[in-house]
Write an enzyme that holds these catalytic residues in place. Structure first.
Site, PDB file in Angstrom:
ATOM      1  N   HIS A 180     -14.553  26.831  -5.075  1.00  0.00           N
ATOM      2  CA  HIS A 180     -13.178  27.058  -5.559  1.00  0.00           C
ATOM      3  C   HIS A 180     -12.949  28.525  -5.873  1.00  0.00           C
ATOM      4  O   HIS A 180     -11.810  28.999  -5.784  1.00  0.00           O
ATOM      5  CB  HIS A 180     -12.949  26.204  -6.809  1.00  0.00           C
ATOM      6  CG  HIS A 180     -11.589  26.331  -7.422  1.00  0.00           C
ATOM      7  ND1 HIS A 180     -10.435  26.376  -6.671  1.00  0.00           N
ATOM      8  CD2 HIS A 180     -11.190  26.421  -8.716  1.00  0.00           C
ATOM      9  CE1 HIS A 180      -9.392  26.476  -7.479  1.00  0.00           C
ATOM     10  NE2 HIS A 180      -9.819  26.522  -8.717  1.00  0.00           N
ATOM     11  N   TRP A 183       0.824  -1.199   0.000  1.00  0.00           N
ATOM     12  CA  TRP A 183       0.000   0.000   0.000  1.00  0.00           C
ATOM     13  C   TRP A 183       0.858   1.248   0.000  1.00  0.00           C
ATOM     14  O   TRP A 183       2.078   1.167   0.200  1.00  0.00           O
ATOM     15  CB  TRP A 183      -1.038  -0.004   1.126  1.00  0.00           C
ATOM     16  CG  TRP A 183      -0.550  -0.204   2.547  1.00  0.00           C
ATOM     17  CD1 TRP A 183       0.686  -0.601   2.954  1.00  0.00           C
ATOM     18  CD2 TRP A 183      -1.323  -0.017   3.724  1.00  0.00           C
ATOM     19  NE1 TRP A 183       0.729  -0.677   4.316  1.00  0.00           N
ATOM     20  CE2 TRP A 183      -0.480  -0.326   4.817  1.00  0.00           C
ATOM     21  CE3 TRP A 183      -2.635   0.374   3.984  1.00  0.00           C
ATOM     22  CZ2 TRP A 183      -0.926  -0.252   6.145  1.00  0.00           C
ATOM     23  CZ3 TRP A 183      -3.063   0.448   5.309  1.00  0.00           C
ATOM     24  CH2 TRP A 183      -2.212   0.134   6.369  1.00  0.00           C
TER      25      TRP A 183
HETATM   26 MN    MN Z   1      -9.271  23.170 -10.563  1.00  0.00          MN
END
Ligand code: MN
Length: 262
Positions: A81, A63
């Protein structure tokens, strides 16, 4: 009695009458991320650290730990954003209703223009011409700008010059048309952002980010394989990771398209 709808869908995928197209780049440390002017913080490239590989660190398992930004590789932009979407309800990836992650998609082919002009602009009249060939863009539809930019690699992908990156993108008027006249779900590109490389010079700067996210719409970027999609009639699956207050997320983007026998 006819088969139930979802049974029909599963059968169609299994027998190839509905095909699945993967629109995702592989997460790879060499894949470019956006580069901002040096006074700003920067987005991390993908990095993978091995924790064990069937060895003394973990004898029966392998992993890795991952390092990446919300906006690394093929990724989804949520309304939070951008400052224009800062105060909208349900504006982060964890709060978006899951129904939003599956919907119709149209593809606007800009490959000829982008091949001739690295700063090619998708304009509102270009979209009107597209609609005269393929029909009106439906409400709630993803709109993808095909440029074949995804076939570029290395330095050619960001295409940085002394005055910043050069890559195609939409004009402010084109994005406003898609939002105000067509009420799209979101807009996606093959480049590193939903805006043109030189998109900071528009008014407002980065109009795709500004108008999309201010209207609660989504972005997809660093898409691949758009040349395998029909202009209309496909279904897009784009489900970001459920990151608390996340502004975006790398994800696997897939399209369902009609297969050979339909
Ligand atoms: Mn982006």
């Amino acid at each position: 009695m006819s088969m139930k709808l979802l049974t029909k869908l599963a059968t169609a995928i299994a027998d190839g009458s509905v095909k699945i197209v993967d629109l995702t780049h592989t997460l790879d440390p060499d894949f470019p991320v956006i580069i901002l002017p040096p006074e700003f913080n920067q987005c991390a490239r993908f990095r993978m650290e091995e924790l064990s590989a069937y060895d003394h660190r973990g004898p029966a398992w392998k992993w890795h730990n991952l390092t990446l930004s919300e906006h690394t590789g093929t990724h989804f932009d949520a309304p939070s954003h951008w400052i224009s979407g800062r105060d909208l309800p349900d504006n982060s990836v964890d709060a978006i209703a899951p129904e939003q992650f599956i919907g119709p998609v149209v593809v606007i082919d800009c490959t000829l223009g982008a091949a001739m002009d690295e700063d090619f602009e998708l304009t509102a009249p270009f979209i009107s011409d597209w609609e005269s060939n393929y029909g009106k863009i439906p409400n709630g539809c993803w709109v993808l700008m095909r440029t074949d930019w995804s076939k570029k690699s290395g330095r050619n992908y960001l295409n940085m010059r002394e005055d910043g990156p050069h890559s195609p993108g939409p004009t402010p008027e084109a994005i406003r048309f898609l939002i105000e006249e067509r009420d799209i779900r979101g807009f996606g590109t093959e480049t590193v952002g939903t805006d043109a490389g030189q998109g900071g010079h528009y008014n407002p700067p980065y109009p795709a980010h500004y108008f999309l996210h201010g209207a609660g719409k989504y972005g997809l970027q660093c898409l691949a394989n758009l040349d395998q999609l029909p202009p209309t009639g496909a279904i897009l699956l784009a489900a970001p990771l459920k990151i608390k207050d996340g502004t975006g997320s790398p994800l696997r983007v897939m399209a369902m398209i009609p297969g050979g026998n339909t």
